[in-house]
Design an enzyme around this catalytic site. Structure first.
Site, PDB file in Angstrom:
ATOM      1  N   ASP A   1       0.857  -1.187   0.000  1.00  0.00           N
ATOM      2  CA  ASP A   1       0.000   0.000   0.000  1.00  0.00           C
ATOM      3  C   ASP A   1       0.895   1.240   0.000  1.00  0.00           C
ATOM      4  O   ASP A   1       2.122   1.120  -0.039  1.00  0.00           O
ATOM      5  CB  ASP A   1      -0.937   0.001   1.221  1.00  0.00           C
ATOM      6  CG  ASP A   1      -0.180   0.183   2.538  1.00  0.00           C
ATOM      7  OD1 ASP A   1       1.068   0.268   2.522  1.00  0.00           O
ATOM      8  OD2 ASP A   1      -0.840   0.252   3.582  1.00  0.00           O
TER       9      ASP A   1
ATOM     10  N   ASP B   1       1.403   4.804   2.264  1.00  0.00           N
ATOM     11  CA  ASP B   1       1.009   5.414   3.538  1.00  0.00           C
ATOM     12  C   ASP B   1       1.408   6.897   3.558  1.00  0.00           C
ATOM     13  O   ASP B   1       2.558   7.223   3.255  1.00  0.00           O
ATOM     14  CB  ASP B   1       1.724   4.710   4.699  1.00  0.00           C
ATOM     15  CG  ASP B   1       1.522   3.197   4.668  1.00  0.00           C
ATOM     16  OD1 ASP B   1       0.423   2.750   5.014  1.00  0.00           O
ATOM     17  OD2 ASP B   1       2.462   2.460   4.279  1.00  0.00           O
TER      18      ASP B   1
ATOM     19  N   ASP C   1      -3.328   4.487   2.635  1.00  0.00           N
ATOM     20  CA  ASP C   1      -3.708   4.868   4.003  1.00  0.00           C
ATOM     21  C   ASP C   1      -3.365   6.330   4.217  1.00  0.00           C
ATOM     22  O   ASP C   1      -2.219   6.739   3.997  1.00  0.00           O
ATOM     23  CB  ASP C   1      -2.916   4.041   5.039  1.00  0.00           C
ATOM     24  CG  ASP C   1      -3.596   2.725   5.372  1.00  0.00           C
ATOM     25  OD1 ASP C   1      -4.670   2.445   4.791  1.00  0.00           O
ATOM     26  OD2 ASP C   1      -3.064   1.983   6.214  1.00  0.00           O
TER      27      ASP C   1
HETATM   28  P1  DGT Z   1       4.138  -2.575   2.987  1.00  0.00           P
HETATM   29  O1  DGT Z   1       3.031  -1.590   2.925  1.00  0.00           O
HETATM   30  O2  DGT Z   1       3.659  -3.971   3.117  1.00  0.00           O
HETATM   31  O3  DGT Z   1       5.096  -2.428   1.877  1.00  0.00           O
HETATM   32  O4  DGT Z   1       5.002  -2.325   4.315  1.00  0.00           O
HETATM   33  P2  DGT Z   1       4.833  -1.197   5.391  1.00  0.00           P
HETATM   34  O5  DGT Z   1       6.005  -1.241   6.279  1.00  0.00           O
HETATM   35  O6  DGT Z   1       4.520   0.110   4.746  1.00  0.00           O
HETATM   36  O7  DGT Z   1       3.623  -1.711   6.256  1.00  0.00           O
HETATM   37  P3  DGT Z   1       2.172  -1.078   6.484  1.00  0.00           P
HETATM   38  O8  DGT Z   1       1.726  -0.294   5.321  1.00  0.00           O
HETATM   39  O9  DGT Z   1       1.295  -2.189   6.947  1.00  0.00           O
HETATM   40  O10 DGT Z   1       2.333  -0.115   7.708  1.00  0.00           O
HETATM   41  C1  DGT Z   1       3.278   0.935   7.727  1.00  0.00           C
HETATM   42  C2  DGT Z   1       3.783   1.090   9.088  1.00  0.00           C
HETATM   43  O11 DGT Z   1       2.816   1.731   9.884  1.00  0.00           O
HETATM   44  C3  DGT Z   1       4.050  -0.258   9.725  1.00  0.00           C
HETATM   45  O12 DGT Z   1       5.383  -0.581   9.625  1.00  0.00           O
HETATM   46  C4  DGT Z   1       3.591  -0.096  11.140  1.00  0.00           C
HETATM   47  C5  DGT Z   1       2.657   1.061  11.094  1.00  0.00           C
HETATM   48  N1  DGT Z   1       1.221   0.766  11.242  1.00  0.00           N
HETATM   49  C6  DGT Z   1       0.386   0.086  10.447  1.00  0.00           C
HETATM   50  N2  DGT Z   1      -0.856   0.080  10.947  1.00  0.00           N
HETATM   51  C7  DGT Z   1      -0.791   0.768  12.093  1.00  0.00           C
HETATM   52  C8  DGT Z   1      -1.728   1.159  13.098  1.00  0.00           C
HETATM   53  O13 DGT Z   1      -2.905   0.840  13.048  1.00  0.00           O
HETATM   54  N3  DGT Z   1      -1.218   1.899  14.115  1.00  0.00           N
HETATM   55  C9  DGT Z   1       0.093   2.267  14.186  1.00  0.00           C
HETATM   56  N4  DGT Z   1       0.561   2.964  15.190  1.00  0.00           N
HETATM   57  N5  DGT Z   1       0.960   1.932  13.280  1.00  0.00           N
HETATM   58  C10 DGT Z   1       0.532   1.204  12.254  1.00  0.00           C
HETATM   59 MG    MG Z   2       2.745   0.393   3.642  1.00  0.00          MG
END
Ligand code: DGT
Ligand code: MG
Length: 388
Positions: free
Chosen positions: A204, A206, A312
């Site tokens: 996604d 962010d 997001d």
């Molecule tokens: P991706 O999107 O799979 O390439 O990898 P990320 O690291 O962007 O993971 P993602 O999009 O699920 O979430 C981004 C970061 O935000 C993740 O490393 C931890 C944090 N995060 C996700 N959901 C929540 C939430 O509901 N609350 C808080 N505090 N942090 C969150």
């Molecule tokens: Mg992400």
């Protein structure tokens, strides 16, 4: 224990937030295997076990060289007996029987496929699997009543399971920037999540949105969403309003990681550059594939002129921005260990809103990530080295 001669001794700290973890590392064969075990534990709703395998993998990601023999692991933290057995097998045979069998298992494959539908968690996937469903197309054909989110998850399944590229993330960034400037000039957007850690693709995109003047950001999200919807740019959205101020304003609890910011889970309709015009069925009837169910489903979820992309959006008051930035940059394990470090080592409680010091009974302010690391007594780790 003294390492035997010839072993490469590397010191690795026990918390992911004390280590530098680059995106590219030297042990992908091992970390991929441990990830399968972690996922499987998650599918069995055993979070502790899943985190243990993730921690073991994360330690291997931080090593400056490839593990070649078991002695190389001496002194490393977070490597439990099970992880070590799997690593040993891979070092000796090139693969782990347990992991290979798991990858072949119907249950693992079904759980992986069903949980990759947006809006479907482990509990629902498990129930569907017991009822005989294995793939997203089975869900479509089952006639089960799906909620709004799952309907979108099924409808845009193929796009949402195609990695988002950095170029696509930047294109979405331009749209979000335009929307935000239109409804609140002077507001600022920041790309967070994996792309801020220099990942080349993500599941996604962010974004954090704030305004340099505290309070100006209030009520911003519905306006941004309306602007986007009016232009047909959103295929799906679910907005949560900010509940941080309304709730009892106690210390941030480290175990509570669902934030209380204004947050919008959405699916953008992103025009593909140089997209071919959508083909009209009659115009190509001679080349039409057999019109079986799966062909129909494939066509229904294909979107030649545009791509569905998960986005997001989070709105934060500027006073909390540094905490939100640190909290949303990830990786998830890095975040988990930051909160664990704060609680266990510093008697502090960290969230994406604030840092509370239980010894001083007060919140510690910060206007940059560097200041938060300093409050926590940690060396600053830049985003690109938070890929734990
Ligand atoms: P991706 O999107 O799979 O390439 O990898 P990320 O690291 O962007 O993971 P993602 O999009 O699920 O979430 C981004 C970061 O935000 C993740 O490393 C931890 C944090 N995060 C996700 N959901 C929540 C939430 O509901 N609350 C808080 N505090 N942090 C969150
Ligand atoms: Mg992400």
């Amino acid at each position: 224990m003294e390492p035997s001669s010839g072993a490469t001794v590397t010191t690795v700290k026990g918390y992911a937030c004390q280590r530098r973890t680059p995106l590219q590392h030297h042990n992908t064969l091992l970390t991929d295997a441990l990830l399968v075990l972690a996922e499987n534990a998650e599918f069995c709703e055993n979070e502790g076990r899943s985190v243990a395998f993730r921690r073991a993998g994360s330690v291997l990601k931080a090593l400056p060289q490839a593990v070649r023999k078991m002695e190389d692991l001496q002194g490393l933290p977070c490597l439990g007996g099970h992880s070590q057995r799997v690593i040993k097998e891979i070092l000796e045979d090139g693969k782990s029987r347990e992991v290979e069998m798991m990858l072949q298992s119907k249950q693992y494959q079904a759980m992986k496929a069903l949980t990759s539908i947006f809006g479907v968690g482990v509990k629902t996937a498990e129930r569907w699997f017991r009822e005989g469903l294995q793939r997203h197309t089975d869900v479509v054909n089952s006639g089960y009543k799906l909620n709004h989110t799952q309907q979108a998850g099924v409808q845009y399944y193929d796009d949402l399971n195609t990695p988002v590229t950095k170029a696509e993330a930047d294109a979405i960034g331009q749209i979000v920037e335009e929307a935000v400037q239109a409804v609140l000039p002077g507001a600022e957007i920041t790309l967070t999540g994996g792309f801020r850690r220099d990942k080349l693709t993500g599941h996604d995109v962010d974004f954090l949105i704030t305004h340099p003047e505290e309070g100006k950001e209030e009520g911003l999200m519905p306006k941004v969403v309306s602007w986007l919807e009016a232009r047909g740019l959103l295929l799906y959205q679910k907005t949560n309003t900010n509940s941080y101020l309304e709730s009892t304003d106690g210390p941030a609890r480290p175990s509570h990681n669902m934030d209380r910011f204004e947050r919008c889970f959405s699916i953008f309709r992103l025009e593909r550059p140089h997209a071919r015009p959508e083909q009209h069925p009659q115009a190509t009837c001679e080349e039409q594939p057999q019109d079986d169910d799966s062909a129909r489903e494939r066509r229904a979820s294909q979107s030649p002129g545009w791509k569905a992309v998960r986005v997001d959006l989070v709105v934060t008051p500027v006073s909390q921005f540094a905490f939100a930035l640190l909290g949303w940059t990830g990786s998830q394990l890095f975040e988990r260990d930051l909160r664990r470090w704060a609680g266990q080592e510093k008697h502090m409680s960290l969230s994406s809103h604030a840092l509370y010091d239980s010894k001083q009974n007060r919140y510690l302010r910060a206007s940059s990530e560097e200041e938060i690391f300093a409050h926590l007594g940690l060396e600053f780790i830049p985003p690109a080295e938070r890929n734990a």
